[in-house]
Design a protein around this motif. Structure first.
Motif, mmCIF file in Angstrom:
data_model
loop_
_atom_site.group_PDB
_atom_site.id
_atom_site.type_symbol
_atom_site.label_atom_id
_atom_site.label_comp_id
_atom_site.label_asym_id
_atom_site.label_seq_id
_atom_site.Cartn_x
_atom_site.Cartn_y
_atom_site.Cartn_z
ATOM 1 N N ALA A 204 0.766 -0.993 0.212
ATOM 2 C CA ALA A 204 0.124 -0.235 0.217
ATOM 3 C C ALA A 204 0.905 0.952 0.596
ATOM 4 O O ALA A 204 1.149 2.157 -0.525
ATOM 5 C CB ALA A 204 -0.984 -0.319 1.201
ATOM 6 N N ALA A 205 1.850 1.403 1.020
ATOM 7 C CA ALA A 205 2.309 2.342 1.046
ATOM 8 C C ALA A 205 3.476 2.627 -0.639
ATOM 9 O O ALA A 205 4.120 3.861 -0.754
ATOM 10 C CB ALA A 205 3.800 2.137 1.986
ATOM 11 N N GLY A 206 3.578 1.566 -1.511
ATOM 12 C CA GLY A 206 4.452 1.571 -2.468
ATOM 13 C C GLY A 206 3.144 1.998 -3.516
ATOM 14 O O GLY A 206 3.869 2.690 -4.620
ATOM 15 N N LEU A 207 1.929 2.056 -3.239
ATOM 16 C CA LEU A 207 1.321 2.801 -3.933
ATOM 17 C C LEU A 207 0.271 4.171 -3.751
ATOM 18 O O LEU A 207 -0.019 4.319 -5.045
ATOM 19 C CB LEU A 207 -0.360 1.909 -4.010
ATOM 20 N N GLY A 208 1.739 4.343 -2.805
ATOM 21 C CA GLY A 208 1.041 5.865 -3.210
ATOM 22 C C GLY A 208 0.661 6.476 -1.505
ATOM 23 O O GLY A 208 0.748 7.562 -0.780
ATOM 24 N N ALA A 209 0.021 5.738 -0.783
ATOM 25 C CA ALA A 209 -0.650 6.549 0.392
ATOM 26 C C ALA A 209 0.630 6.722 1.799
ATOM 27 O O ALA A 209 1.318 5.440 1.360
ATOM 28 C CB ALA A 209 -1.597 5.112 1.295
ATOM 29 N N SER A 210 0.690 7.339 2.322
ATOM 30 C CA SER A 210 1.081 7.486 4.109
ATOM 31 C C SER A 210 0.708 6.593 4.645
ATOM 32 O O SER A 210 -0.899 6.601 4.747
ATOM 33 C CB SER A 210 0.983 8.468 3.604
ATOM 34 N N VAL A 211 0.879 6.054 5.136
ATOM 35 C CA VAL A 211 0.783 5.244 6.196
ATOM 36 C C VAL A 211 0.793 5.440 7.926
ATOM 37 O O VAL A 211 2.003 5.986 8.175
ATOM 38 C CB VAL A 211 1.632 4.034 6.133
ATOM 39 N N LEU A 212 -0.501 5.020 8.374
ATOM 40 C CA LEU A 212 -0.374 5.700 10.520
ATOM 41 C C LEU A 212 -0.133 4.395 11.045
ATOM 42 O O LEU A 212 -1.861 4.547 10.583
ATOM 43 C CB LEU A 212 -1.122 6.871 10.494
ATOM 44 N N PHE A 213 1.003 3.944 11.523
ATOM 45 C CA PHE A 213 0.360 2.291 11.738
ATOM 46 C C PHE A 213 0.391 2.519 13.236
ATOM 47 O O PHE A 213 1.224 2.651 13.870
ATOM 48 C CB PHE A 213 1.308 1.982 11.418
ATOM 49 N N ALA A 214 -0.771 2.799 13.913
ATOM 50 C CA ALA A 214 -0.835 2.420 15.788
ATOM 51 C C ALA A 214 -0.897 0.983 16.097
ATOM 52 O O ALA A 214 -1.505 0.226 16.112
ATOM 53 C CB ALA A 214 -2.229 3.113 15.633
ATOM 54 N N SER A 215 0.722 0.737 17.267
ATOM 55 C CA SER A 215 0.600 -0.338 17.851
ATOM 56 C C SER A 215 1.249 -0.044 18.386
ATOM 57 O O SER A 215 1.818 0.547 19.061
ATOM 58 C CB SER A 215 1.522 -1.306 16.565
ATOM 59 N N HIS A 216 0.943 -1.344 19.817
ATOM 60 C CA HIS A 216 1.637 -1.620 20.810
ATOM 61 C C HIS A 216 2.858 -2.784 21.177
ATOM 62 O O HIS A 216 3.515 -3.247 21.967
ATOM 63 C CB HIS A 216 0.791 -2.135 22.065
ATOM 64 N N ARG A 217 2.884 -3.324 19.899
ATOM 65 C CA ARG A 217 4.097 -4.166 19.579
ATOM 66 C C ARG A 217 5.230 -3.633 18.866
ATOM 67 O O ARG A 217 5.197 -3.893 17.475
ATOM 68 C CB ARG A 217 3.406 -5.243 19.003
ATOM 69 N N LEU A 218 6.162 -2.891 19.363
ATOM 70 C CA LEU A 218 7.466 -2.777 17.842
ATOM 71 C C LEU A 218 7.495 -3.884 17.166
ATOM 72 O O LEU A 218 8.603 -3.074 16.406
ATOM 73 C CB LEU A 218 8.655 -1.716 18.964
ATOM 74 N N GLN A 219 7.666 -4.525 17.430
ATOM 75 C CA GLN A 219 8.353 -5.840 16.694
ATOM 76 C C GLN A 219 7.186 -6.384 15.449
ATOM 77 O O GLN A 219 7.779 -6.963 14.455
ATOM 78 C CB GLN A 219 8.361 -6.896 16.596
ATOM 79 N N GLU A 220 6.707 -5.627 14.427
ATOM 80 C CA GLU A 220 5.222 -5.897 14.200
ATOM 81 C C GLU A 220 5.432 -4.652 13.937
ATOM 82 O O GLU A 220 4.109 -4.374 12.561
ATOM 83 C CB GLU A 220 3.850 -6.364 14.850
ATOM 84 N N LEU A 221 6.058 -3.310 13.472
ATOM 85 C CA LEU A 221 5.626 -2.018 12.367
ATOM 86 C C LEU A 221 5.620 -2.982 11.078
ATOM 87 O O LEU A 221 7.468 -3.596 10.726
ATOM 88 C CB LEU A 221 6.082 -1.490 12.987
ATOM 89 N N PRO A 222 5.234 -1.979 10.641
ATOM 90 C CA PRO A 222 5.432 -2.389 8.336
ATOM 91 C C PRO A 222 7.194 -2.071 8.436
ATOM 92 O O PRO A 222 7.345 -1.202 8.899
ATOM 93 C CB PRO A 222 4.469 -2.169 7.743
ATOM 94 N N ALA A 223 7.734 -2.362 7.149
ATOM 95 C CA ALA A 223 9.070 -1.958 6.701
ATOM 96 C C ALA A 223 8.977 -0.670 5.972
ATOM 97 O O ALA A 223 10.335 -0.569 6.655
ATOM 98 C CB ALA A 223 9.269 -3.025 6.235
ATOM 99 N N CYS A 224 7.814 -0.636 5.762
ATOM 100 C CA CYS A 224 8.026 0.560 5.022
ATOM 101 C C CYS A 224 7.555 1.706 6.610
ATOM 102 O O CYS A 224 8.288 2.993 6.014
ATOM 103 C CB CYS A 224 6.795 1.168 4.418
ATOM 104 N N THR A 225 8.010 1.906 7.601
ATOM 105 C CA THR A 225 7.599 2.797 8.612
ATOM 106 C C THR A 225 9.091 4.078 8.733
ATOM 107 O O THR A 225 10.438 3.314 8.324
ATOM 108 C CB THR A 225 7.726 2.020 9.734
#
Length: 525
Positions: A204-225
């Protein structure tokens, strides 16, 4: 980077009112926030439960307005011109959350995957308008790009949790949003599904959308962050490149202020085990919408046993717990016994059980995706646990003992100051902590816990798991469903593994765990 940001927050404050013993008090969910998102940036939003993450996301999407007396403002520049009206920009900002998915699951709509995908064109839960041929073609191309085209002919009730989550992300992208908001999007997913969803987010990030990713698990962030923001008590405590923010402290330290680890645990009476099994299932089969979900389950939970229930998304784990709660019924030919009875008064049975699950939490309708919002405070939600009811009713009497016990548990879980807050004003994680109090306050004989740590920050997870260990030590039994081996406390004595609704392994923990690892290689302990 564009001259203007996609969205800019200036001096944003959001307040809510909560009841107190002396009347009412005002608290700030976020306080004087200043922040901007630029095209090409992908942010992780992290922080303890109640830090203001959900409020921030609602501000960004225009679902929440800042307090006007504070002079705060939100300005969007989606087309290069300033816009302050949320309705004008809503189609440019898409959202996916666990609550949204639970809404679709609860409604049991007979939507196909293609119909769900097409609703993204109109930002509506159902397909109220007829899409054009061009819209259908673009949606199909997007499904192929994201690798979810095989889900388009499936109907929602037949999808696993991971399959539906992936399709909801695709739905969010179908209208080409500038911003994709993902709120705890990996919660409740097995290891394989988490990896697949994160891969779709990266696409999705590659398609041009800016991603806001709320999470409590830092090991699960997408690579695009690319960036991260740490919120504490409604303030931005740190922000910048994701590696810099993550390096400021260890994961638990980032979230350490969410609970009071020194609060005394409420007194728990020791339980004496009887001889009668808690649950007995003999050839129990469960159908949902005429589709078999559990097949010929024969299983027994004896006094003194604590079980972990494992399996991939769609294996039947949540259905099994709903069967034990009496919310599903076995098909003819199978039997279920609760505390030795095959036809008990389920109202009495439920008072002997503490229950936590995403679906049950959703029945309180706190999140705006449901049509039956209950105007309950946090303490009223906990009180309802003494009656095993959803909500409180006029015929129920909350005693002084109930109030004191509930107060003790809320204090122990770090929730005392939020007892009077309305549940509809709470973050998902804070509400989950109240749900845990609701389950434990009535001193149940057994806890049925379906992904109970979903939505909890690391400190809250550690605190809750330590609580479970003490409860188990005092004789409170439990059935624990999780996809995380780290959550399986040493007091778990037995394991049940389900695969496509069938029992694939069952028995003492070490023996069953070995068999599960040999059979499927899934994460066990």
């Amino acid at each position: 980077m564009t001259a203007h940001p996609l969205v800019a927050l200036e001096r944003c404050t959001v307040s809510f009112t909560r009841r107190t013993a002396g009347g009412t008090a005002t608290s700030k969910a976020v306080d004087d926030l200043n922040w901007a998102l630029h095209a090409g940036e992908h942010w992780a939003i992290i922080g303890p439960n109640g830090a203001g993450k959900s409020t921030l996301l609602r501000l960004i999407r225009g679902e929440q307005r800042p307090d006007q007396q504070a002079g705060g403002s939100v300005t969007w520049f989606m087309d290069g011109t300033a816009e302050t009206t949320p309705l004008a920009i809503r189609r440019h900002i898409a959202i996916v959350s666990s609550e949204m998915q639970e809404h679709y699951v609860r409604q049991q709509w007979q939507l196909s995957g293609e119909e769900l995908l097409l609703t993204g064109w109109f930002d509506s839960p159902l397909l109220y308008e007829k899409p054009t041929d061009e819209q259908r073609e673009e949606a199909l191309q997007l499904a192929c790009t994201l690798g979810v085209q095989h889900l388009l002919d499936m109907h929602l009730p037949a999808m696993s949790q991971g399959q539906l989550r992936k399709l909801l992300v695709a739905r969010a992208l179908v209208n080409g949003p500038c911003i994709l908001v993902l709120d705890e999007v990996c919660e409740g997913l097995d290891t394989a599904s988490r990896a697949e969803v994160l891969e779709i987010v990266d696409r999705a990030a590659g398609l041009g959308a800016s991603v806001l990713f709320a999470s409590h698990r830092l090991q699960e962030l997408p690579a695009c962050t690319t960036h991260a923001m740490l919120l504490r008590a409604g303030h931005i405590a740190a922000q910048g490149p994701v590696a810099d923010v993550a390096a400021t402290a260890g994961e638990v330290a980032l979230f350490e202020d969410s609970v009071d680890t020194h609060a005394p645990m409420p007194r728990i009476a020791d339980r004496q085990y009887g001889a009668t099994p808690i649950f007995e299932l003999d050839k129990a089969t469960v159908f949902i919408n005429r589709v078999p979900v559990l097949h010929d389950i024969s299983w027994c939970v004896r006094p003194g046993e604590n079980w972990a229930v494992c399996g991939s998304n769609g294996a039947g784990k949540s259905t099994l717990l709903r069967l034990l709660m009496g919310d599903e019924r076995q098909a003819w030919g199978g039997t279920v016994r609760w505390f030795g009875e095959s036809q008990p008064d389920m109202n009495v049975v439920r008072r002997r059980i503490g229950y936590v699950s995403d679906r049950f939490q959703a029945t309180y309708g706190h999140d705006g995706y449901h049509g039956t919002l209950m105007d309950l405070s946090g303490e009223e939600l906990v009180w309802s646990g003494f009656f095993a009811s959803v909500g409180l009713w006029d015929w129920q009497t909350v005693t002084d003992e109930h109030r004191q016990t509930a107060s003790d548990w809320m204090r122990y879980m770090g929730l005392a100051e939020y007892a009077g807050q309305r549940i509809r004003d709470m973050s998902y994680g804070r509400l989950r902590r109240f749900m845990l109090c609701r389950a434990m306050a009535p001193a149940p004989e057994i806890l049925l816990l379906d992904e109970p740590c979903s939505g909890l920050d690391p400190a809250s997870r550690e605190h809750f798991l330590a609580t479970l260990r003490r409860l188990a030590g005092n004789g409170v039994q439990m059935l624990y469903v999780t996809h995380y081996a780290s959550e399986l406390i040493p007091e778990i004595t037995h394991m049940l593994s389900l695969e496509n609704g069938h029992v694939s392994a069952c028995g003492p923990r070490e023996q069953a765990s070995t068999r599960m690892a040999e059979h499927s290689g899934q994460e066990t302990s």
